[in-house]
Design an enzyme around this catalytic site. Structure first.
Site, PDB file in Angstrom:
ATOM      1  N   ASP A  67       0.880  -1.366   0.311  1.00 22.34           N
ATOM      2  CA  ASP A  67       0.144  -0.412  -0.154  1.00 22.34           C
ATOM      3  C   ASP A  67       0.725   1.441  -0.062  1.00 22.34           C
ATOM      4  OD1 ASP A  67       0.918  -0.585   2.843  1.00 22.34           O
ATOM      5  OD2 ASP A  67      -1.071  -0.860   3.402  1.00 22.34           O
ATOM      6  N   ASN A 136      -7.644  -2.910  13.843  1.00 24.19           N
ATOM      7  CA  ASN A 136      -9.146  -3.347  13.623  1.00 24.19           C
ATOM      8  C   ASN A 136      -8.960  -4.806  13.278  1.00 24.19           C
ATOM      9  OD1 ASN A 136      -7.666  -2.280  11.204  1.00 24.19           O
ATOM     10  ND2 ASN A 136      -8.860  -0.445  11.988  1.00 24.19           N
ATOM     11  N   HIS A 138      -7.067  -4.909  10.316  1.00 19.84           N
ATOM     12  CA  HIS A 138      -7.315  -4.202   8.595  1.00 19.84           C
ATOM     13  C   HIS A 138      -5.822  -5.684   8.268  1.00 19.84           C
ATOM     14  CE1 HIS A 138      -4.493  -0.584   9.349  1.00 19.84           C
ATOM     15  NE2 HIS A 138      -3.835  -1.462   9.649  1.00 19.84           N
ATOM     16  N   GLU A 143     -10.064  -1.605   5.216  1.00 19.43           N
ATOM     17  CA  GLU A 143     -10.559  -1.797   6.885  1.00 19.43           C
ATOM     18  C   GLU A 143     -11.711  -2.461   6.957  1.00 19.43           C
ATOM     19  OE1 GLU A 143      -8.691   0.076   8.909  1.00 19.43           O
ATOM     20  OE2 GLU A 143      -8.649   2.415   7.858  1.00 19.43           O
TER      21      GLU A 143
HETATM   22  C1  F6R Z   1       1.938  -1.483   6.376  1.00 16.55           C
HETATM   23  C2  F6R Z   1       0.187  -1.901   6.476  1.00 16.55           C
HETATM   24  C3  F6R Z   1      -0.985  -2.188   7.124  1.00 16.55           C
HETATM   25  C4  F6R Z   1       0.248  -2.741   8.764  1.00 16.55           C
HETATM   26  C5  F6R Z   1      -0.519  -2.186   9.986  1.00 16.55           C
HETATM   27  C6  F6R Z   1       0.418  -2.552  11.789  1.00 16.55           C
HETATM   28  O1  F6R Z   1       2.120  -1.627   5.095  1.00 16.55           O
HETATM   29  O2  F6R Z   1      -0.029  -2.236   5.550  1.00 16.55           O
HETATM   30  O3  F6R Z   1      -1.783  -3.366   7.885  1.00 16.55           O
HETATM   31  O4  F6R Z   1       1.081  -3.657   8.713  1.00 16.55           O
HETATM   32  O5  F6R Z   1      -0.821  -1.346  10.181  1.00 16.55           O
HETATM   33  O6  F6R Z   1       1.402  -1.705  11.792  1.00 16.55           O
HETATM   34  P1  F6R Z   1       2.278  -1.923  12.762  1.00 16.55           P
HETATM   35  O7  F6R Z   1       2.960  -3.203  12.134  1.00 16.55           O
HETATM   36  O8  F6R Z   1       2.794  -0.566  12.784  1.00 16.55           O
HETATM   37  O9  F6R Z   1       1.526  -2.156  13.763  1.00 16.55           O
END
Ligand code: F6R
Length: 244
Positions: A67, A136, A138, A143
């Site tokens: 992303d 959450n 995701h 989301e």
């Molecule tokens: C990042 C992504 C997100 C993260 C998720 C967890 O490219 O796609 O889904 O993997 O938000 O983030 P952290 O590792 O910062 O807790």
């Protein structure tokens, strides 16, 4: 699903790096799907160490990131392209032209997403997709929703994601409100999936995602239907998983 529980973040990072390193050693021209965020920082550092120790080369590896924020150009310090350069690409022998991140600087969301999905398909897909887990549920920036989005798409980030990600910006107003993300269908097409999660704050969502009902309200729960998923956790993140 193969769930591996490690003692701490360092062991989780090493274990996840081993899985990627072993794939790169066995298939030097593999295609890796990569993630940003705090969780994979340790494993990227371990991959850099493996490269410096001469154990692996990335010169024939292709990568597709999950992303990118819509509205940030690749040189913006909070862009995911910049994150990848800093934490991995600039530190190994990868050919930067073989690294792919959705083009957040393209304001035409439909075109940017269609081009990215087409590039993944034209390439023949992803061998191993690395995922972190949002609080959450995701994955990528998919989301919680009423349905699973299939292909790369433009999403409105939820308040909880904007708040969680604001730690990396000077103020919450600077956090982009939209992102381009691989869809759930794109992610599920990867041959193998590797999920990493650490910390007590992920314990509840880890249990719900991997041991609860499959629902688009917890997007990661769809991974229960993928035939080759490895989840690497530290003890804290695993603390609410059911024990046999
Ligand atoms: C990042 C992504 C997100 C993260 C998720 C967890 O490219 O796609 O889904 O993997 O938000 O983030 P952290 O590792 O910062 O807790």
């Amino acid at each position: 699903m193969n769930v591996i529980v490690c003692t701490d973040y360092a062991e989780m990072s090493r274990k996840a790096a081993d899985i990627i390193s072993d794939l790169v050693a066995a298939k030097p021209d593999c295609t890796l799907g990569l993630a940003t965020g705090s969780t994979p920082l340790g494993l990227y550092a371990e991959l850099v160490k493996d490269h410096r120790a001469g154990k692996i080369s990335f010169k024939d590896v292709d990568t597709f990131n999950l992303d990118e924020y819509r509205g940030l150009d690749p040189d913006h310090v909070q862009s995911y392209r910049y994150f990848m350069r800093t934490n991995l690409f600039d530190q190994v022998d990868i050919d930067q032209s073989r690294t792919h991140v959705p083009d957040g600087s393209n304001p035409d969301a439909d075109a940017a997403c269609a081009e990215y999905e087409a590039a993944i398909n034209a390439h023949g897909g992803v061998d191993l997709q690395l995922l972190g887990l949002g609080h959450n549920g995701h994955i990528g920036f998919n989301e919680p929703s009423d349905c699973f989005a299939s292909a790369t798409n433009c999403v409105d980030l939820t308040e909880s994601t904007i708040t969680a990600n604001s730690r990396l910006f000077d103020s919450i107003d600077q956090v982009p409100t939209q992102a381009y993300t691989m869809g759930i269908g794109t992610i599920m097409s990867a041959k193998k999936i590797l999920v990493v999660a650490n910390g007590q704050d992920k314990a509840d969502i880890v249990a719900r995602a991997f041991f609860g009902p499959v629902t688009p309200q917890v997007p990661a729960s769809i991974l229960q239907f993928h035939p080759d998923v490895t989840v690497v956790l530290d003890q804290a993140a695993a603390s609410q998983c059911p024990t046999e």
